[in-house]
Motif scaffolding. Structure first.
Motif, PDB file in Angstrom:
ATOM      1  N   ASP A   1     -45.415   7.749 -77.299  1.00  0.00           N
ATOM      2  CA  ASP A   1     -46.586   7.404 -78.103  1.00  0.00           C
ATOM      3  C   ASP A   1     -47.181   8.670 -78.699  1.00  0.00           C
ATOM      4  O   ASP A   1     -46.729   9.774 -78.438  1.00  0.00           O
ATOM      5  N   GLY A   2     -48.242   8.483 -79.491  1.00  0.00           N
ATOM      6  CA  GLY A   2     -48.944   9.613 -80.070  1.00  0.00           C
ATOM      7  C   GLY A   2     -48.505   9.914 -81.486  1.00  0.00           C
ATOM      8  O   GLY A   2     -47.783   9.152 -82.117  1.00  0.00           O
ATOM      9  N   ALA A   3     -48.974  11.058 -82.004  1.00  0.00           N
ATOM     10  CA  ALA A   3     -48.686  11.514 -83.364  1.00  0.00           C
ATOM     11  C   ALA A   3     -49.146  10.492 -84.401  1.00  0.00           C
ATOM     12  O   ALA A   3     -48.534  10.346 -85.456  1.00  0.00           O
ATOM     13  N   ARG A   4     -50.242   9.811 -84.092  1.00  0.00           N
ATOM     14  CA  ARG A   4     -50.802   8.828 -85.012  1.00  0.00           C
ATOM     15  C   ARG A   4     -52.189   8.429 -84.515  1.00  0.00           C
ATOM     16  O   ARG A   4     -52.549   8.718 -83.367  1.00  0.00           O
TER      17      ARG A   4
ATOM     18  N   THR B   1     -49.945  15.640 -72.168  1.00  0.00           N
ATOM     19  CA  THR B   1     -49.746  15.571 -73.616  1.00  0.00           C
ATOM     20  C   THR B   1     -49.021  16.819 -74.127  1.00  0.00           C
ATOM     21  O   THR B   1     -49.073  17.888 -73.508  1.00  0.00           O
ATOM     22  N   ILE B   2     -48.364  16.654 -75.270  1.00  0.00           N
ATOM     23  CA  ILE B   2     -47.566  17.737 -75.855  1.00  0.00           C
ATOM     24  C   ILE B   2     -47.922  17.856 -77.332  1.00  0.00           C
ATOM     25  O   ILE B   2     -48.033  16.832 -78.020  1.00  0.00           O
ATOM     26  N   PRO B   3     -48.096  19.064 -77.859  1.00  0.00           N
ATOM     27  CA  PRO B   3     -48.406  19.219 -79.292  1.00  0.00           C
ATOM     28  C   PRO B   3     -47.273  18.653 -80.159  1.00  0.00           C
ATOM     29  O   PRO B   3     -46.092  18.877 -79.888  1.00  0.00           O
ATOM     30  N   ALA B   4     -47.637  17.930 -81.188  1.00  0.00           N
ATOM     31  CA  ALA B   4     -46.647  17.364 -82.114  1.00  0.00           C
ATOM     32  C   ALA B   4     -46.486  18.328 -83.281  1.00  0.00           C
ATOM     33  O   ALA B   4     -46.859  18.036 -84.425  1.00  0.00           O
TER      34      ALA B   4
ATOM     35  N   VAL C   1     -41.727   9.579 -87.281  1.00  0.00           N
ATOM     36  CA  VAL C   1     -42.447  10.852 -87.220  1.00  0.00           C
ATOM     37  C   VAL C   1     -41.478  11.914 -86.700  1.00  0.00           C
ATOM     38  O   VAL C   1     -40.995  11.816 -85.563  1.00  0.00           O
ATOM     39  N   PRO C   2     -41.138  12.942 -87.487  1.00  0.00           N
ATOM     40  CA  PRO C   2     -40.130  13.923 -87.067  1.00  0.00           C
ATOM     41  C   PRO C   2     -40.411  14.580 -85.724  1.00  0.00           C
ATOM     42  O   PRO C   2     -39.472  14.810 -84.938  1.00  0.00           O
ATOM     43  N   ALA C   3     -41.666  14.898 -85.414  1.00  0.00           N
ATOM     44  CA  ALA C   3     -41.974  15.541 -84.138  1.00  0.00           C
ATOM     45  C   ALA C   3     -41.628  14.637 -82.960  1.00  0.00           C
ATOM     46  O   ALA C   3     -41.193  15.115 -81.902  1.00  0.00           O
ATOM     47  N   LYS C   4     -41.801  13.329 -83.126  1.00  0.00           N
ATOM     48  CA  LYS C   4     -41.449  12.397 -82.057  1.00  0.00           C
ATOM     49  C   LYS C   4     -39.931  12.317 -81.913  1.00  0.00           C
ATOM     50  O   LYS C   4     -39.405  12.287 -80.792  1.00  0.00           O
ATOM     51  N   MET C   5     -39.224  12.287 -83.026  1.00  0.00           N
ATOM     52  CA  MET C   5     -37.762  12.269 -82.963  1.00  0.00           C
ATOM     53  C   MET C   5     -37.239  13.532 -82.303  1.00  0.00           C
ATOM     54  O   MET C   5     -36.285  13.490 -81.502  1.00  0.00           O
ATOM     55  N   GLN C   6     -37.867  14.677 -82.584  1.00  0.00           N
ATOM     56  CA  GLN C   6     -37.435  15.924 -81.956  1.00  0.00           C
ATOM     57  C   GLN C   6     -37.604  15.864 -80.449  1.00  0.00           C
ATOM     58  O   GLN C   6     -36.722  16.315 -79.697  1.00  0.00           O
ATOM     59  N   TYR C   7     -38.708  15.313 -80.001  1.00  0.00           N
ATOM     60  CA  TYR C   7     -38.930  15.195 -78.556  1.00  0.00           C
ATOM     61  C   TYR C   7     -37.850  14.320 -77.914  1.00  0.00           C
ATOM     62  O   TYR C   7     -37.335  14.642 -76.835  1.00  0.00           O
TER      63      TYR C   7
END
Length: 226
Positions: A137-140, A62-65, A90-96
């Protein structure tokens, strides 16, 4: 427990409940304990379908969002969520995805999506941006501050083989939700991916806080599937 009938064959589905999984759990040991409570080996065809998310969490991937630059925020703002899934809005997901897939490919995908969306052609962004964009996935929900990067095909296949040897039955690593899914890896003895997806079409695993990371599939052994 519930049943599914696919191509005239009945599959009994028993969802396994476990503790809430973290990176400190041994996935194989947790699944073995859960199977011991429900599994009674017999003549039927037995397959264990394991959620990819459980593998990601227990392997410490896992990676911090917690990071999003301006371009990620701009692109995320243009994404239309589907149902209750926010996807890459989700901006953090787009950044990844930008970091892993490459800025040029993501910008190409965004431009193609902007051109085809008015024509009613869905999913162009994800087809061009690729697997990471589709399966991140994640950030939700249960993981509001965490990203869950998808396993590669090789990683999922290796995990399925490892768990199959350890648990003594065929294992499939799957990513399913209420809108469909994919089979990420299969050990020998598993049914075809299309059969597995049909059996799991209504997502018996759930995808919130149910602590149900796997489902045991059992069917009368009549005619081995190829």
């Amino acid at each position: 427990m519930s049943d599914a009938r696919i191509d005239g064959r009945r599959w009994e589905r028993t969802v396994l409940r476990t503790p809430w999984l973290t990176e400190h759990h041994d996935l194989g040991a947790v699944l073995a304990a859960a199977l011991a409570d429900v599994d009674t080996p017999g003549q039927e065809h037995r397959v264990l379908a394991v959620a990819e998310k459980a593998a990601i969490v227990t392997s410490g991937r896992t990676i911090p969002a917690d990071r999003a630059r301006w371009l990620a925020r701009v692109l995320a703002n243009a994404v239309r969520p589907v149902g209750d899934s926010e996807g890459l809005s989700v901006p953090a997901k787009m950044q990844y995805v930008l970091d892993e897939t490459g800025y040029l490919r993501v910008l190409w995908a965004a431009a193609a999506s902007a051109l085809t969306r008015p024509l009613g052609v869905p999913g162009v962004f994800y087809r061009i941006a690729g697997t990471v964009a589709r399966d991140l996935d994640g950030a939700r929900g249960a993981y509001p501050e965490t990203l869950l990067p998808p396993l590669s095909e090789g990683e999922a296949q290796l995990l399925a083989h490892h768990l199959a040897v350890r648990l003594g039955l065929p294992v499939a690593v799957v990513d399913v939700n209420d809108r469909g899914g994919s089979v990420r890896g299969r050990s020998p003895g598993c049914p075809p991916a299309a059969t597995l997806l049909a059996v799991l079409a209504d997502n018996p695993l759930g995808h919130r806080r149910q602590s149900t990371p796997a489902v045991l599939l059992r069917s009368p052994a009549h005619g081995a599937e190829q």
